[in-house]
Design a protein around this motif. Structure first.
Motif, PDB file in Angstrom:
ATOM      1  N   PHE A  76       0.708  -1.244  -0.011  1.00 46.63           N
ATOM      2  CA  PHE A  76      -0.157  -0.023   0.004  1.00 46.63           C
ATOM      3  C   PHE A  76       0.783   1.208   0.009  1.00 46.63           C
ATOM      4  O   PHE A  76       2.216   1.229   0.552  1.00 46.63           O
ATOM      5  CB  PHE A  76      -0.872   0.002   1.287  1.00 46.63           C
ATOM      6  N   ASP A  77       0.321   2.415  -0.674  1.00 43.56           N
ATOM      7  CA  ASP A  77       1.079   3.473  -0.719  1.00 43.56           C
ATOM      8  C   ASP A  77      -0.170   4.281   0.146  1.00 43.56           C
ATOM      9  O   ASP A  77      -0.962   4.939  -0.290  1.00 43.56           O
ATOM     10  CB  ASP A  77       1.155   4.014  -2.021  1.00 43.56           C
ATOM     11  N   PHE A  78       0.075   4.254   1.499  1.00 42.03           N
ATOM     12  CA  PHE A  78      -0.935   4.996   2.310  1.00 42.03           C
ATOM     13  C   PHE A  78      -1.190   6.452   2.105  1.00 42.03           C
ATOM     14  O   PHE A  78      -2.333   6.782   2.237  1.00 42.03           O
ATOM     15  CB  PHE A  78      -0.922   4.600   3.824  1.00 42.03           C
ATOM     16  N   SER A  79      -0.157   7.157   1.782  1.00 41.31           N
ATOM     17  CA  SER A  79      -0.439   8.618   1.508  1.00 41.31           C
ATOM     18  C   SER A  79      -0.986   8.858   0.429  1.00 41.31           C
ATOM     19  O   SER A  79      -1.487  10.133   0.250  1.00 41.31           O
ATOM     20  CB  SER A  79       1.195   9.373   1.709  1.00 41.31           C
ATOM     21  N   SER A  80      -1.341   7.827  -0.503  1.00 40.30           N
ATOM     22  CA  SER A  80      -2.109   8.327  -1.585  1.00 40.30           C
ATOM     23  C   SER A  80      -3.583   7.938  -1.465  1.00 40.30           C
ATOM     24  O   SER A  80      -4.262   8.369  -2.490  1.00 40.30           O
ATOM     25  CB  SER A  80      -1.690   7.535  -2.807  1.00 40.30           C
ATOM     26  N   LEU A  81      -3.900   7.410  -0.478  1.00 38.03           N
ATOM     27  CA  LEU A  81      -5.251   6.971  -0.208  1.00 38.03           C
ATOM     28  C   LEU A  81      -6.085   8.155   0.509  1.00 38.03           C
ATOM     29  O   LEU A  81      -5.525   8.897   1.645  1.00 38.03           O
ATOM     30  CB  LEU A  81      -5.382   6.019   0.719  1.00 38.03           C
ATOM     31  N   PRO A  82      -7.072   8.685   0.045  1.00 35.55           N
ATOM     32  CA  PRO A  82      -7.983   9.663   0.657  1.00 35.55           C
ATOM     33  C   PRO A  82      -8.539   9.437   2.204  1.00 35.55           C
ATOM     34  O   PRO A  82      -8.754   8.181   2.594  1.00 35.55           O
ATOM     35  CB  PRO A  82      -9.224  10.071  -0.372  1.00 35.55           C
ATOM     36  N   VAL A  83      -8.574  10.464   2.748  1.00 36.01           N
ATOM     37  CA  VAL A  83      -9.101  10.262   4.406  1.00 36.01           C
ATOM     38  C   VAL A  83     -10.792   9.739   4.064  1.00 36.01           C
ATOM     39  O   VAL A  83     -11.387  10.113   3.203  1.00 36.01           O
ATOM     40  CB  VAL A  83      -9.385  11.539   4.818  1.00 36.01           C
ATOM     41  N   GLY A  84     -11.119   8.797   4.930  1.00 37.95           N
ATOM     42  CA  GLY A  84     -12.456   7.978   4.781  1.00 37.95           C
ATOM     43  C   GLY A  84     -12.050   6.846   4.250  1.00 37.95           C
ATOM     44  O   GLY A  84     -13.100   5.987   4.141  1.00 37.95           O
ATOM     45  N   THR A  85     -10.984   6.461   3.575  1.00 38.69           N
ATOM     46  CA  THR A  85     -10.792   5.129   3.288  1.00 38.69           C
ATOM     47  C   THR A  85     -10.941   3.913   4.354  1.00 38.69           C
ATOM     48  O   THR A  85     -10.419   4.157   5.306  1.00 38.69           O
ATOM     49  CB  THR A  85      -9.261   4.867   2.634  1.00 38.69           C
TER      50      THR A  85
END
Length: 310
Positions: A76-85
């Motif tokens: 996972f590239d966590f920093s690319s996921l939006p808030v609310g994921t």
């Protein structure tokens, strides 16, 4: 799909977390036994394994938990996921609530290498459903059953209020009305009339919490310490003058003193920031102007809006 490589906790804040292999996750708290658990939005921290690996190729030599992260996950590239994921790992369901964090003081890793990846690459989440997570468990992104509610913050600017000399009535009134309209009010703040602290909070709420709407109240007049518009403009990336123009136009029908309001409306990232007056009544009258219309603007920023034409 990702794979959990480490589950880390620390019994005290400010010390490096240790990989314990398995953690018990409790709703609205975090990991049992971890010092960062609590009734707040940063219950669990996550960091991508490949980011740690890339950092170590620079000679850092850090081990899981060194950045204060609870979960190290590959894939996972966590920093690319939006808030609310939503993230599912076994029975545990996590919801991402913040991207990155403000670095209040430079850690030992920063002192050694000159930078740290947690402030920009780490993410934070809250626990929605309980269970345990162990090394080797698979993690997936789970589809939301309903859209993420509009998320908002309310900031009151008042020297006397910040000193405890006057009750803040405007902030709670604004927050209550937003909740009645279906918003999730994630933070309410009471600050003194100072530009730089307000600018920092606006930047944090926009960049890390990724809110849809921030409403400020107070500090929009002509007094020497009325600096809310200046702080808001310092945090802005784009202007949205029509909102404040509409508020002033409507308010002028009520009182000629509306022309003395210096409130502004701006955009930072995908967040709209609107300055409201200081009085509870004037705040409500201002919200009457935009509350029904602003969701379309937020949809445009989220990228979910349809055609504006009628």
């Amino acid at each position: 799909m990702g794979k959990v490589l480490a589950v880390c906790i620390s019994e005290k804040r400010g010390i490096q977390k240790q990989n314990v292999g398995t953690g018990i996750f409790s709703p609205d708290w975090g990991i049992e036994g971890d010092a960062h658990g609590g009734h707040w939005h940063r219950q669990v921290s996550l960091l991508s394994a490949d980011r740690i690996e890339a950092f170590n190729r620079q000679g850092a030599g850090v081990i899981p938990g060194a950045f204060g992260e609870n979960l190290v996950v590959e894939g996972f590239d966590f920093s690319s996921l939006p808030v609310g994921t939503l993230l599912r790992c076994g029975g545990v369901l996590l919801e991402i609530t913040q991207i990155g964090k403000e670095c209040h003081k430079h850690c030992a890793i920063y002192q050694k290498t000159g930078h740290c990846i947690m402030p920009r690459e780490g993410v934070f989440a809250r626990v929605l459903e309980p269970g345990s997570i162990s090394q080797g468990d698979e993690m997936t992104v789970e589809e939301r059953r309903a859209p993420l509610p509009w998320q908002a913050a309310v900031i009151t600017l008042s020297d006397r209020g910040a000193r405890g000399e006057r009750e803040d009535k405007s902030g709670p009134a604004i927050a209550g009305r937003l909740r009645d309209a279906g918003y999730e009010v994630v933070e309410t703040l009471l600050l003194a009339d100072e530009a730089e602290p307000l600018r920092r909070q606006l930047v944090r709420l926009c960049d890390q919490r990724r809110l849809d709407l921030i409403l400020t109240t107070g500090g929009t007049g002509f007094a020497p310490r009325d600096v809310t518009p200046e702080a808001t403009l310092a945090a802005a990336q784009r202007s949205a003058p029509g909102i404040s123009e509409a508020i002033r136009a409507a308010s002028l029908k009520i009182t000629p003193r509306a022309m003395l309001s210096r409130g502004v409306s701006v955009i930072r990232g995908k967040t709209i920031i609107i300055n409201l007056p200081g009085s509870p009544r004037a705040c409500q009258e201002s919200m009457d102007v935009f509350l029904d219309t602003i969701p379309h603007a937020m949809e445009l920023l989220r990228g979910t809006a349809g055609d504006c034409a009628r």
